[in-house]
Scaffold this active site. Sequence first.
Site, PDB file in Angstrom:
ATOM      1  N   THR A 147       0.820  -1.213   0.000  1.00 16.73           N
ATOM      2  CA  THR A 147       0.000   0.000   0.000  1.00 16.73           C
ATOM      3  C   THR A 147       0.852   1.259   0.000  1.00 16.73           C
ATOM      4  OG1 THR A 147      -1.787  -1.135   1.112  1.00 16.73           O
ATOM      5  CG2 THR A 147      -1.741   1.246   1.363  1.00 16.73           C
TER       6      THR A 147
ATOM      7  N   TYR B 223      -8.088   0.704  -3.181  1.00 17.61           N
ATOM      8  CA  TYR B 223      -6.993   1.139  -4.056  1.00 17.61           C
ATOM      9  C   TYR B 223      -6.293  -0.107  -4.564  1.00 17.61           C
ATOM     10  CZ  TYR B 223      -4.683  -0.096   0.208  1.00 17.61           C
ATOM     11  OH  TYR B 223      -4.282  -0.801   1.299  1.00 17.61           O
TER      12      TYR B 223
ATOM     13  N   SER C 241       1.699  -7.710  -0.617  1.00 15.15           N
ATOM     14  CA  SER C 241       2.474  -8.668   0.185  1.00 15.15           C
ATOM     15  C   SER C 241       1.735  -9.964   0.483  1.00 15.15           C
ATOM     16  CB  SER C 241       2.963  -8.019   1.477  1.00 15.15           C
ATOM     17  OG  SER C 241       1.926  -7.817   2.383  1.00 15.15           O
TER      18      SER C 241
ATOM     19  N   THR D 146       1.717  -4.320   4.212  1.00 13.06           N
ATOM     20  CA  THR D 146       1.600  -4.591   5.649  1.00 13.06           C
ATOM     21  C   THR D 146       1.070  -5.994   5.947  1.00 13.06           C
ATOM     22  OG1 THR D 146      -0.607  -3.602   5.737  1.00 13.06           O
ATOM     23  CG2 THR D 146       1.259  -2.156   6.233  1.00 13.06           C
ATOM     24  N   ASP D 147       0.423  -6.636   4.959  1.00 13.40           N
ATOM     25  CA  ASP D 147      -0.205  -7.941   5.254  1.00 13.40           C
ATOM     26  C   ASP D 147       0.783  -8.974   5.771  1.00 13.40           C
ATOM     27  OD1 ASP D 147      -2.516  -6.785   4.342  1.00 13.40           O
ATOM     28  OD2 ASP D 147      -3.000  -8.365   2.896  1.00 13.40           O
TER      29      ASP D 147
ATOM     30  N   LYS E   9       0.587  -7.471  12.650  1.00 12.04           N
ATOM     31  CA  LYS E   9      -0.523  -6.611  12.214  1.00 12.04           C
ATOM     32  C   LYS E   9      -1.763  -7.061  12.977  1.00 12.04           C
ATOM     33  CE  LYS E   9      -2.845  -4.870   8.077  1.00 12.04           C
ATOM     34  NZ  LYS E   9      -2.918  -4.896   6.604  1.00 12.04           N
TER      35      LYS E   9
ATOM     36  N   GLU F 175      -2.169 -28.694  29.197  1.00 18.36           N
ATOM     37  CA  GLU F 175      -3.325 -29.560  28.954  1.00 18.36           C
ATOM     38  C   GLU F 175      -2.950 -30.710  28.020  1.00 18.36           C
ATOM     39  OE1 GLU F 175      -7.997 -28.591  28.090  1.00 18.36           O
ATOM     40  OE2 GLU F 175      -6.523 -27.014  27.857  1.00 18.36           O
TER      41      GLU F 175
END
Length: 343
Positions: free
Chosen positions: A25, A39, A72, A105-106, A178, A300
């Site tokens: 982005t 976008y 990304s 950013t992904d 993120k 557990e």
Amino acid sequence: MSLGVFISVGAWAKPTVMIVATGGTIAGAGASATNSATYTAAKVPVDTLINAVPQIQDLANVKGVQALQIASESITDKELLSIARQVNELVKRSDVNGVVITHGTDTLEETAFFLSLVVHTDKPIVLVGSMRPPSALSADGPLNLYGAVALAASPESKGKGVMMFMNDSILAARDTSKRINIHTNAFSSQWGALGTVVEGKTYWFRQGVKRQTTQSEFNIENIKGDSLPLVQITYGSDSMLPVAYDAYAKAGVKAIINAGTGNGSVPNYLVNTLKNLRQQGLIIVRASRVPDGFVLRNAEQPDDQYDWVVAHDLNPQKARILTALALTKTSDTKEIQRMFWQY
Ligand code: ASP
């Protein structure tokens, strides 16, 4: 004569920061200024990104490399390895003081963690993205880029490892992810930020204790080819079916990261599926779908008995990265567990 000496000393003192552009982005373009969330990512070339923030040239000699032009979410191990190799070549150059990687950013957190594990350098490597494209009102990319260059250029950043810079915060590659997908404060770490940048000056508040960069046993220079051992993630919920695990096994995965509920739990009706896969040689890593906290071993679930590994505080996507790298060296579960405690 003395003026010449002054100029050459002044030029020498200004650090060189390389910007490695990969898309996202921060290099996106929307149809209008009000398109802050709608976008196309990965449109704007690196020179345009650099020229849009001329103030970064006051911080460092800034030069750009277009490594990729991609959103990304479409990055695979092939691109990850290619970014690492390009960054590795840059940090080896004596005329480069720091590297900034502009990135979507992904999956920025995966690339950051991967680089922290495989690039051996004490020079700062900083990943930066934005949540709004440059074409949007109040775009966050320019100030993020300015701060990232300031961070990469600062002598105080030496030896601090691979960092992310988003929304004024200096963040550690290993434990930052993120966590908000619509606002500019998208990235955070449950252990807090390392510091902040204000008006181009770094302020530090903590330092990580985990192994990375020069302390890492992994090295991009020893990894051949353009793929990593295949590792996939399964997501925990109630009412699960074993088919996803079996399909991954059939596809030839070497390890499964089980993003389990709570403490990385495996439902009683799936325990045998995972035990069988382990007996077939697959590595089973228990991570958690819960963003904070960490997975306790032998709580557990009797990990020692089943020969499973726990991801500690690494989230499932980072556990995938570490497991893939671990498998380039060993398939011994005790060794892989050691790596999860140390990185
Ligand atoms: N999908 C975009 C990417 O990761 C999102 C972003 O950069 O914020 O490339």
